[in-house]
Design a protein around this motif. Structure first.
Motif, PDB file in Angstrom:
ATOM      1  N   LEU A 138      35.720  23.629  59.152  1.00  0.00           N
ATOM      2  CA  LEU A 138      34.720  23.526  59.070  1.00  0.00           C
ATOM      3  C   LEU A 138      34.283  22.120  58.349  1.00  0.00           C
ATOM      4  O   LEU A 138      33.708  21.693  59.355  1.00  0.00           O
ATOM      5  CB  LEU A 138      34.632  23.800  57.733  1.00  0.00           C
ATOM      6  N   LEU A 139      35.764  20.838  58.828  1.00  0.00           N
ATOM      7  CA  LEU A 139      34.441  19.610  58.807  1.00  0.00           C
ATOM      8  C   LEU A 139      35.318  19.809  59.653  1.00  0.00           C
ATOM      9  O   LEU A 139      34.352  17.833  60.238  1.00  0.00           O
ATOM     10  CB  LEU A 139      36.037  18.838  57.550  1.00  0.00           C
ATOM     11  N   ASP A 140      36.199  20.212  60.198  1.00  0.00           N
ATOM     12  CA  ASP A 140      36.306  19.398  62.258  1.00  0.00           C
ATOM     13  C   ASP A 140      35.019  19.923  63.190  1.00  0.00           C
ATOM     14  O   ASP A 140      34.827  19.674  63.209  1.00  0.00           O
ATOM     15  CB  ASP A 140      37.521  20.003  62.454  1.00  0.00           C
ATOM     16  N   ALA A 141      35.249  21.503  62.909  1.00  0.00           N
ATOM     17  CA  ALA A 141      33.344  21.692  63.426  1.00  0.00           C
ATOM     18  C   ALA A 141      31.833  20.364  63.112  1.00  0.00           C
ATOM     19  O   ALA A 141      31.226  20.588  64.011  1.00  0.00           O
ATOM     20  CB  ALA A 141      33.292  23.377  62.622  1.00  0.00           C
ATOM     21  N   PHE A 142      32.235  20.031  61.921  1.00  0.00           N
ATOM     22  CA  PHE A 142      30.952  19.424  62.018  1.00  0.00           C
ATOM     23  C   PHE A 142      30.969  18.479  62.249  1.00  0.00           C
ATOM     24  O   PHE A 142      29.652  17.453  62.751  1.00  0.00           O
ATOM     25  CB  PHE A 142      31.011  18.595  59.654  1.00  0.00           C
ATOM     26  N   THR A 143      33.034  17.482  62.424  1.00  0.00           N
ATOM     27  CA  THR A 143      32.924  15.923  63.221  1.00  0.00           C
ATOM     28  C   THR A 143      32.157  16.078  64.162  1.00  0.00           C
ATOM     29  O   THR A 143      31.652  15.859  65.044  1.00  0.00           O
ATOM     30  CB  THR A 143      33.885  15.766  62.939  1.00  0.00           C
TER      31      THR A 143
END
Length: 306
Positions: A138-143
């Motif tokens: 999720l944090l990778d997708a956010f970035t």
């Protein structure tokens, strides 16, 4: 949102977007002089980590504190588990103290699912064995979304130890669900059998995988999980699969380079790439706090009994 966050496979694309949009609002809190909101005041969150972790545990802890939750960290190295207590018994004992959320990192795949079945508390999977690591994806997708504005239609190359990586599994599920074209590359001995079924393109040539890529995601060689000889030497691995400046130049001019950390410099990534202009590795760490705040808020901040 559901009761627990165990796997990206359980989330619809709408739910993924909800987490990312909520994280957008949460990130603004980090820019304030006083980085705290009362959202989870009175809620108790237990961080139960059976494996060493600096980045994920610290990130969850900061997220919990910024939401004003009461947090309890259980270091398993000094707990009753060493005296022979099972995971289920540990969970039941913690459950008896009525926490609202348990954040679990465990070396066995499926440990979070076991807890979700026996605990009333909400369970967040902070990485289970070689299975999944949903908040990392999720944090990778956010970035990625922050830099590229959308995820659909992007070419994402994931390179490294594919076999042992829970980050790979979560990212493949999430990125393909949101419409990205995902390529994976690594030594033939480290490519999971049947990974094509998940809708990814497989190549043992890094040069092919990163060609015209919008995003390059490097995975760590997990030396603690390697049982047997997967490649001749670390030097040989770097020569064939390491991310060098020359390889980055094959990708699109506005490519971003990602790494879930911790990095092995000179093994999977050259220092000049890790510290270079395309690297968003430290941004991933900062975004991790916002995304975990969003997950905690969506799971524990809702109405009672929902």
């Amino acid at each position: 949102m559901k009761k627990d966050l165990l796997s990206i496979a359980d989330l619809s694309s709408e739910e993924i977007h909800l987490v990312l949009d909520t994280a957008e609002a949460m990130r603004e809190i980090a820019q304030r002089p006083i980085k705290k909101v009362p959202t989870l005041r009175g809620k108790t969150v237990v961080n139960l980590f059976f494996e060493p972790s600096t980045r994920t545990r610290t990130s969850f802890e900061i997220a919990e504190k910024r939401l004003s939750a009461d947090t309890l960290n259980i270091a398993v190295a000094t707990s009753s588990v060493l005296k022979g207590e099972t995971l289920a018994d540990t969970a039941r004992n913690i459950e008896a103290m009525a926490p609202d959320v348990i954040v679990l990192r465990h070396g066995s795949s499926g440990a979070c699912h076991l807890l979700a079945r026996i605990c009333r508390s909400r369970i967040i999977n902070a990485g289970d064995g070689m299975h999944e690591h949903p908040t990392q994806a999720l944090l990778d997708a956010f970035t990625i979304r922050e830099h590229k504005k959308q995820i659909g239609g992007l070419k994402v190359a994931i390179v490294g130890d594919l076999l042992h990586s829970r980050v790979l599994r979560s990212n493949v599920l999430l990125l393909t669900r949101l419409g990205a074209e995902v390529w994976v590359s690594g030594p033939p001995t480290m490519i999971p059998a049947g990974i094509e079924r998940f809708g990814v393109r497989v190549s043992t040539s890094v040069d092919e995988a990163v060609g015209r890529a919008d995003v390059i995601m490097m995975l760590r060689i997990q030396q603690e999980r390697l049982q047997g000889a997967f490649f001749p030497s670390l030097r040989e691995y770097f020569n064939l699969f390491g991310m060098t400046v020359e390889r980055v130049e094959r990708a699109k001019p506005d490519v971003i380079i990602m790494h879930p950390g911790p990095m092995n410099r000179g093994v999977e990534i050259a220092s000049e790439v890790a510290d270079g202009p395309y690297s968003v590795i430290l941004e991933q760490v900062a975004n991790g706090v916002a995304v975990r705040m969003a997950v905690l808020y969506l799971l524990a901040g809702g109405q009672e009994g929902d």
